[in-house]
Design an enzyme around this catalytic site. Structure first.
Site, short mmCIF file in Angstrom:
data_model
loop_
_atom_site.label_atom_id
_atom_site.label_comp_id
_atom_site.label_asym_id
_atom_site.label_seq_id
_atom_site.Cartn_x
_atom_site.Cartn_y
_atom_site.Cartn_z
N ASP A 11 13.28 0.50 -2.90
CA ASP A 11 12.64 0.40 -4.22
C ASP A 11 13.64 -0.30 -5.13
O ASP A 11 14.76 0.19 -5.33
CB ASP A 11 12.32 1.79 -4.79
N ASP A 130 -1.14 4.75 -3.68
CA ASP A 130 -0.44 5.93 -4.19
C ASP A 130 -1.51 6.92 -4.64
O ASP A 130 -2.36 6.57 -5.47
CB ASP A 130 0.44 5.57 -5.39
#
Length: 251
Positions: A11, A130
Site C-alpha cells: 500500500d 472492499d
C-alpha cells in the site's frame, strides 16, 4: 490443480509503503522498490501495488515507481489506485505492470470493466472489492473504505465476473489489519458463486490463517501486507507449511 498463490501487497502513500488497521492508523513499512525486490527473491508468486491516495496529479509519480519496481522483479505485478480510464491502464501496462486493479471507478462506471477486458484481455483486469458487514449484510465500500454504497458484495461480484474481470480481490474491512484470520465464510460463498479466481485479503496474522483461507475459504490466492513487511511470516516457511497441509504451491 492450479497452485495457490501468495501475494504481498504494497500500500503506497506519498511514495512509501504503509500499513494500517481497518483502513486507518497508517504506519510506515519501508521503500516499495526495495520491498518488491525482496519479495520477488523470497518466492512471492505475485505482487500487488496499491496507491491508496492516488490522484491525477500524482499519476506521474506512480508511473515512475511502477517502472522502477518492474525493473527489479520477475513475477506478475498488479497496480491499482486512481485508475479510471483505458488510457490510465495503457500507461501502466506500458511501464511494466502486468495487471491493473480497479475499485471505486468500476462501481461508478461498470462499463469500464467491459472496456478494459475487451481491450487488454480479462487476465489483466482485477476488480478489488472492499466490503464490511452492516446489519448482517456485506456492503461494498469505496474510496479506501470510507464511503458505503448500496451494493451487496455477492451481487456485485457476480456482475463483475459477468462483465469480464479476470480476478476479484476481496478485502474484508472488518478483518483488515486485525490478524484474526480471513473472512472465510464470505470467501467460500464468493467461490461458489463465480468461476474466476478470488484473492483473499484482510486479516492474515499467522500461517494457519493462510491454510484456512485455502481450505475453508476456497480462495485461489491470499494477499497480506504487514505480516510480510514486518517479517512476522517468511514466504518460504509459509509455502512449506501450506504444502505440508496438502495445498499445492510453487516452491
Amino acid at each position: 490443480m492450479l497452485a495457490k498463490r501468495i501475494i504481498p501487497c504494497l500500500d503506497i502513500k506519498n511514495g512509501r509503503t504503509v500499513k494500517g488497521v481497518n483502513f486507518v492508523d497508517l504506519r510506515d513499512a519501508g521503500d516499495p522498490v526495495e520491498l518488491a525486490e525482496i519479495y520477488s527473491a523470497e518466492g512471492a508468486d505475485e505482487l500487488v501495488f496499491l496507491d491508496i491516495s492516488a490522484t491525477e496529479e500524482r499519476r506521474k509519480t506512480l508511473v515512475n515507481m511502477v517502472r522502477s519496481v518492474a525493473e527489479k522483479i520477475n513475477i506478475p505485478f498488479t497496480v491499482g489506485g486512481g485508475i479510471s480510464s483505458v488510457e490510465d491502464v495503457e500507461i501502466l501496462l506500458n511501464n511494466g505492470a502486468d495487471k491493473v486493479s480497479i475499485n471505486s471507478s468500476a462501481v461508478k462506471n461498470p462499463q469500464l470493466i467491459n472496456d478494459l477486458a475487451q481491450k487488454f484481455g480479462s487476465q489483466c483486469v482485477v476488480v478489488a472489492i472492499d466490503a464490511k458487514q452492516i446489519n448482517g449484510q456485506w456492503i461494498v465500500h469505496l474510496v479506501g473504505g470510507k464511503v458505503p454504497t448500496e451494493l451487496n458484495l455477492f451481487d456485485w461480484a457476480v456482475e463483475v465476473a459477468e462483465r469480464g474481470a479476470g480476478e476479484i480481490l476481496f478485502t474484508s474491512m472488518d478483518n483488515d489489519g486485525t490478524k484474526n484470520g480471513f473472512a472465510n465464510e464470505a470467501l467460500a460463498k464468493l467461490s461458489a458463486l463465480i468461476n474466476i479466481p478470488i484473492i483473499a485479503s484482510g486479516g492474515a496474522g499467522n500461517i494457519q490463517h493462510f491454510v484456512d483461507s485455502f481450505k475453508e475459504g476456497k480462495a485461489d490466492a491470499a494477499l497480506a501486507a504487514s505480516v510480510f513487511h514486518f517479517k512476522e511470516i517468511e514466504i518460504k516457511a509459509l509455502k512449506e507449511e501450506l504444502r505440508n497441509n496438502g495445498i499445492e504451491v510453487r516452491l
